[in-house]
Write a protein that holds these residues in place. Structure first.
Motif, mmCIF file in Angstrom:
data_model
loop_
_atom_site.group_PDB
_atom_site.id
_atom_site.type_symbol
_atom_site.label_atom_id
_atom_site.label_comp_id
_atom_site.label_asym_id
_atom_site.label_seq_id
_atom_site.Cartn_x
_atom_site.Cartn_y
_atom_site.Cartn_z
ATOM 1 N N GLU A 102 12.916 14.843 3.362
ATOM 2 C CA GLU A 102 13.656 14.896 4.590
ATOM 3 C C GLU A 102 14.956 15.648 4.862
ATOM 4 O O GLU A 102 14.652 16.463 5.034
ATOM 5 N N GLU A 103 14.537 16.055 2.840
ATOM 6 C CA GLU A 103 16.317 16.753 3.340
ATOM 7 C C GLU A 103 15.753 18.189 3.040
ATOM 8 O O GLU A 103 16.756 19.239 2.514
ATOM 9 N N GLY A 104 14.176 18.608 3.170
ATOM 10 C CA GLY A 104 13.846 19.908 2.785
ATOM 11 C C GLY A 104 13.679 20.753 1.458
ATOM 12 O O GLY A 104 13.672 21.898 0.797
ATOM 13 N N LYS A 105 13.772 20.243 0.046
ATOM 14 C CA LYS A 105 13.812 20.302 -0.969
ATOM 15 C C LYS A 105 12.670 20.970 -1.405
ATOM 16 O O LYS A 105 12.199 21.378 -2.333
ATOM 17 N N LEU A 106 11.733 20.035 -0.718
ATOM 18 C CA LEU A 106 10.076 19.735 -0.416
ATOM 19 C C LEU A 106 9.220 19.537 0.573
ATOM 20 O O LEU A 106 10.088 19.488 1.380
ATOM 21 N N ILE A 107 7.904 20.192 0.312
ATOM 22 C CA ILE A 107 6.881 20.295 1.593
ATOM 23 C C ILE A 107 5.600 19.589 1.163
ATOM 24 O O ILE A 107 5.474 20.219 -0.085
ATOM 25 N N PRO A 123 3.626 29.816 -1.873
ATOM 26 C CA PRO A 123 3.076 30.658 -0.745
ATOM 27 C C PRO A 123 2.444 29.728 -0.293
ATOM 28 O O PRO A 123 1.708 29.226 0.867
ATOM 29 N N PHE A 124 2.000 28.645 -1.160
ATOM 30 C CA PHE A 124 0.573 27.074 -0.051
ATOM 31 C C PHE A 124 1.987 26.579 0.896
ATOM 32 O O PHE A 124 1.198 26.028 1.959
ATOM 33 N N ALA A 125 3.545 26.917 1.195
ATOM 34 C CA ALA A 125 3.632 25.978 2.071
ATOM 35 C C ALA A 125 3.769 26.706 2.841
ATOM 36 O O ALA A 125 4.090 25.867 4.633
ATOM 37 N N ASP A 142 1.337 -1.166 0.126
ATOM 38 C CA ASP A 142 0.231 0.715 0.005
ATOM 39 C C ASP A 142 1.167 1.178 0.148
ATOM 40 O O ASP A 142 1.724 1.162 0.554
ATOM 41 N N ASP A 143 0.293 2.068 -0.483
ATOM 42 C CA ASP A 143 1.376 3.383 -1.135
ATOM 43 C C ASP A 143 0.058 4.258 -1.209
ATOM 44 O O ASP A 143 -0.880 4.787 -1.002
ATOM 45 N N HIS A 144 0.784 5.956 -1.039
ATOM 46 C CA HIS A 144 -0.159 7.292 -1.095
ATOM 47 C C HIS A 144 0.297 8.341 -1.805
ATOM 48 O O HIS A 144 1.446 8.103 -2.288
ATOM 49 N N LEU A 145 -0.533 8.933 -2.621
ATOM 50 C CA LEU A 145 0.230 10.096 -3.209
ATOM 51 C C LEU A 145 0.095 11.188 -2.099
ATOM 52 O O LEU A 145 -0.418 11.170 -1.838
ATOM 53 N N VAL A 146 0.858 12.466 -2.844
ATOM 54 C CA VAL A 146 0.829 13.114 -2.042
ATOM 55 C C VAL A 146 0.874 14.684 -2.455
ATOM 56 O O VAL A 146 1.319 14.355 -3.917
ATOM 57 N N VAL A 147 0.726 15.680 -2.382
ATOM 58 C CA VAL A 147 0.664 17.079 -3.539
ATOM 59 C C VAL A 147 1.895 17.992 -2.334
ATOM 60 O O VAL A 147 2.226 18.308 -1.539
ATOM 61 N N ILE A 148 3.249 18.451 -3.015
ATOM 62 C CA ILE A 148 3.925 18.937 -2.823
ATOM 63 C C ILE A 148 4.143 20.009 -3.608
ATOM 64 O O ILE A 148 3.306 20.686 -4.593
ATOM 65 N N HIS A 154 0.941 27.197 4.194
ATOM 66 C CA HIS A 154 -0.379 27.006 5.284
ATOM 67 C C HIS A 154 -0.471 26.281 6.200
ATOM 68 O O HIS A 154 -0.336 24.865 5.210
ATOM 69 N N GLU A 155 -1.666 25.692 6.821
ATOM 70 C CA GLU A 155 -2.318 24.339 7.927
ATOM 71 C C GLU A 155 -2.461 23.653 7.034
ATOM 72 O O GLU A 155 -1.981 22.276 6.532
ATOM 73 N N THR A 156 -3.073 24.211 6.088
ATOM 74 C CA THR A 156 -4.333 23.173 5.100
ATOM 75 C C THR A 156 -4.374 23.613 3.931
ATOM 76 O O THR A 156 -3.966 25.487 4.054
ATOM 77 N N VAL A 157 -4.630 23.444 2.470
ATOM 78 C CA VAL A 157 -4.396 24.168 1.456
ATOM 79 C C VAL A 157 -5.991 23.553 0.926
ATOM 80 O O VAL A 157 -6.140 22.488 1.170
ATOM 81 N N SER A 158 -6.786 24.480 1.015
ATOM 82 C CA SER A 158 -7.962 23.802 0.446
ATOM 83 C C SER A 158 -7.918 23.255 -0.922
ATOM 84 O O SER A 158 -7.559 23.348 -2.115
#
Length: 307
Positions: free
Chosen positions: A251-256, A175-177, A163-169, A179-183
């Motif tokens: 983990e390396e801080g390149k992406l959120i 600017p969205f980085a 099992d795996d999952h996709l994430v929005v990066i 935000h606590e949540t993104v609508s």
């Protein structure tokens, strides 16, 4: 039936390599023997199987029709031969095809382990998107495939692997980085770079936003995950990729990873094979070793198995 398995093997080799000389090297035959075998098969079937384009031999309409049927006969013949020599069951050539995520993060270790434990088993390995993996398995090009998400074709047998999952990066500078949540409204306003149509990742993303976001602004589409991540790092775009593909970059801080609670993008990586395929000890060996690998990696928390 007047045609032989040798003639079908010659036909399949020429179809794969588009060359008589290349097929002769693969089969350890002379070029004249390959040409004669091919000519005999075309005469017996009374159909032209190839069309010459310069130095290349391209399958004709009849060749396209014959090829999957020839592949099935050759695969079945291989299984009969293995069954008659059961002391060498785990040996021979086995063709696999996988989508990108498993190919990059899981298969190198799996194939390395199989090479050590079963040195007489030779695994041929190709990387394509999920749509093309399915087509290749259905056309008997591959004995086993690995896809992302579900397959509802009754010609295909499917067995979940992990099992795996996709994430929005995004980039940490986007600017969205902050935000606590993104609508959903914010996602609709964003510029996106995504996998191409036919990719399993893209199908799951499209299904997740269906009925929630009316229009997504897809700026570019690419097959390469590395290209997508590089574009996102520059701060302008969002993307949606498997967690396994972005874990290290996060983990390396390149992406959120953005918190998008309204999107459900869980998925499975699954093995697939044709429903009508014979019992295959080579396939069973690969599946067994894959199960052992993911059990070990999950204990070491190297893969995010969700239950």
């Amino acid at each position: 039936m007047k045609y032989s398995l040798k003639q079908l093997a010659v036909f399949d080799a020429v179809a794969s390599l588009e060359s008589v000389s290349a097929a002769s090297r693969k089969l350890s035959l002379t070029q004249s023997a390959v040409s004669m075998s091919l000519s005999q098969l075309e005469t017996l079937l009374d159909r032209p199987l190839f069309i010459r384009h310069g130095n290349r031999l391209i399958l004709s309409h009849w060749g396209e029709w014959l090829r999957p049927k020839a592949r099935k006969l050759l695969q079945d013949a291989q299984q009969i031969e293995l069954g008659l020599h059961d002391e060498h069951l785990i040996s021979g050539q086995f063709e696999m095809c996988s989508s990108q995520t498993a190919a990059k993060h899981l298969l190198p270790e799996l194939i390395s382990k199989i090479d050590m434990d079963f040195p007489e088993l030779r695994i041929g390995f190709t990387v394509k998107n999920t749509k093309n993996v399915l087509e290749g398995v259905l056309n008997y090009e591959y004995q086993l495939g690995i896809i992302e998400g579900r397959c509802d074709d009754n010609r295909i047998q499917q067995k979940s692997w992990i099992d795996d999952h996709l994430v929005v990066i995004s980039s940490p500078r986007h600017p969205f980085a902050r935000h606590e949540t993104v609508s959903l409204a914010q996602l609709e306003q964003a510029k996106w770079v995504l996998r191409e149509e036919g990719a399993g990742t893209r199908r799951i993303f499209d299904a997740a936003i269906h009925g929630l976001i009316e229009h997504i602004n897809v700026w570019k589409e690419y097959e390469s995950v590395s290209v997508l991540k590089s574009l996102v790092e520059r701060g302008v775009y969002l993307s949606c990729l498997p967690y396994l593909d972005v874990k290290r970059d996060v983990e390396e801080g390149k992406l959120i990873i953005l918190n998008t609670p309204q999107l459900n993008m869980s998925r499975s990586l699954s093995f697939i094979w044709r429903t009508d395929a014979l019992d295959n000890p080579l396939r069973d060996c690969v599946l067994s070793e894959a199960r052992r690998l993911t059990t070990r990696l999950s204990k070491e928390q190297k893969i995010p198995i969700q239950r």
